[in-house]
Scaffold this motif. Structure first.
Motif, mmCIF file in Angstrom:
data_model
loop_
_atom_site.group_PDB
_atom_site.id
_atom_site.type_symbol
_atom_site.label_atom_id
_atom_site.label_comp_id
_atom_site.label_asym_id
_atom_site.label_seq_id
_atom_site.Cartn_x
_atom_site.Cartn_y
_atom_site.Cartn_z
ATOM 1 N N GLU A 86 12.409 -70.772 -19.666
ATOM 2 C CA GLU A 86 13.796 -70.545 -20.098
ATOM 3 C C GLU A 86 14.061 -69.064 -20.369
ATOM 4 O OE1 GLU A 86 12.693 -74.749 -21.261
ATOM 5 O OE2 GLU A 86 11.755 -72.774 -21.271
ATOM 6 N N ARG A 87 13.113 -68.423 -21.087
ATOM 7 C CA ARG A 87 13.283 -67.018 -21.425
ATOM 8 C C ARG A 87 13.208 -66.146 -20.181
ATOM 9 N NH1 ARG A 87 15.001 -68.135 -24.979
ATOM 10 N NH2 ARG A 87 13.353 -68.748 -26.404
ATOM 11 N N LEU A 88 12.323 -66.499 -19.270
ATOM 12 C CA LEU A 88 12.200 -65.733 -18.025
ATOM 13 C C LEU A 88 13.481 -65.831 -17.203
ATOM 14 C CD1 LEU A 88 10.329 -64.032 -16.250
ATOM 15 C CD2 LEU A 88 9.478 -66.152 -15.232
ATOM 16 N N TYR A 89 14.076 -67.007 -17.189
ATOM 17 C CA TYR A 89 15.334 -67.199 -16.455
ATOM 18 C C TYR A 89 16.452 -66.358 -17.077
ATOM 19 C CZ TYR A 89 19.473 -69.458 -14.524
ATOM 20 O OH TYR A 89 20.676 -69.689 -13.907
ATOM 21 N N GLU A 90 16.495 -66.322 -18.419
ATOM 22 C CA GLU A 90 17.530 -65.559 -19.121
ATOM 23 C C GLU A 90 17.429 -64.064 -18.809
ATOM 24 O OE1 GLU A 90 17.096 -66.319 -23.253
ATOM 25 O OE2 GLU A 90 17.801 -68.398 -23.146
ATOM 26 N N ARG A 91 16.207 -63.518 -18.848
ATOM 27 C CA ARG A 91 16.012 -62.075 -18.707
ATOM 28 C C ARG A 91 15.872 -61.633 -17.252
ATOM 29 N NH1 ARG A 91 11.652 -61.136 -23.593
ATOM 30 N NH2 ARG A 91 12.991 -61.981 -25.243
ATOM 31 N N GLY A 92 15.314 -62.513 -16.420
ATOM 32 C CA GLY A 92 15.105 -62.153 -15.027
ATOM 33 C C GLY A 92 13.777 -61.482 -14.747
ATOM 34 N N PHE A 93 13.044 -61.104 -15.800
ATOM 35 C CA PHE A 93 11.726 -60.496 -15.637
ATOM 36 C C PHE A 93 10.951 -60.607 -16.946
ATOM 37 C CE2 PHE A 93 14.382 -57.159 -17.362
ATOM 38 C CZ PHE A 93 13.549 -56.444 -18.222
#
Length: 234
Positions: free
Chosen positions: A139-146
């Motif tokens: 989820e966090r990776l999707y939010e930030r993109g990296f």
């Protein structure tokens, strides 16, 4: 990547002219001196475990060359000798907080080169077999993109080792120290890693809970030792 302006404030970077500049290969400059001076570089005596400056700790909150937080971690049999040593570069002051927020939450990926310019020298002095980023939840990776930790590693010229995944999605920044310490394991190892000295990379050391959860997971998978390097010390 050739840079002639500060990646933080966009001011022009004026090269220093002199014998050193003429006859040696200078390190690439990614941040102007004005911005560099706003970072609070950690110097002097620090806690031998977490790198917190000892001069900033009241006498009642330290024991010899350790802060009481680290003393408590090492007195807990569940966590003792899990994380060998954390290294940090700067204190998490207002300026570091703003630059980190611009990097992580506003997607200014190129700022990874600013952090790397501070981290490379420290990395050269730390022995390790594998350099491993602290993973984000899906989820966090999707939010930030990296993943900011992976960005640090690549900007420093290394290839990150993908050894484990995150299985807990709640933001630990919202939890108290006690809640972080007693949280169930948040990582899962992908494969055994016997006889390896692991260096974990993360952005900020606060209570040390995330890094110790990761270190414990790696030690249980066979790692000989686990240390960490974070850009900032909270």
């Amino acid at each position: 990547m050739i840079i002639n302006y500060c990646l933080v404030c966009f001011a022009e970077i004026i090269p220093q002219i002199g014998w050193t500049a003429l006859f040696s290969k200078e390190e690439e400059v990614t941040v102007c001196w004005s911005c560099r001076e706003k970072f609070s570089i950690i110097v002097g005596e620090t806690c031998r475990t977490c790198d917190r400056p000892l001069e900033q700790i009241e006498p009642q909150f330290k024991l010899h060359d350790q802060c009481l937080d680290c003393v408590r971690w090492e007195e807990d049999p569940h966590w003792a000798e899990t994380l060998e040593k954390n290294y940090s570069i700067v204190m998490y002051n207002d300026f570091a907080k703003e630059v980190m927020a611009q990097f992580k939450y506003r997607g200014d990926y190129v700022l990874g080169h600013v952090f790397a310019s501070f981290m490379k020298k420290k990395l050269a002095a730390i022995p390790f077999d594998k350099i491993v980023p602290i993973p984000l939840s899906a989820e966090r990776l999707y939010e930030r993109g990296f993943n900011q930790s992976e960005a640090f590693i690549r900007a420093c010229g290394f290839e990150p080792s993908d050894l484990f995944t995150r299985i807990h999605t709640e933001k630990q920044s919202k939890k108290s120290r006690s809640e972080r310490i007693h949280l169930e394991q948040v990582f899962r190892i992908k494969e055994p890693i016997p006889n390896q000295n692991i260096l974990l990379i993360d952005d900020i050391y606060t209570t040390g809970s995330t890094l110790r959860h990761a270190a414990k997971c790696l030690k249980e998978a066979g790692a000989d030792s686990v240390s960490s390097l974070t850009f900032a010390r909270g």
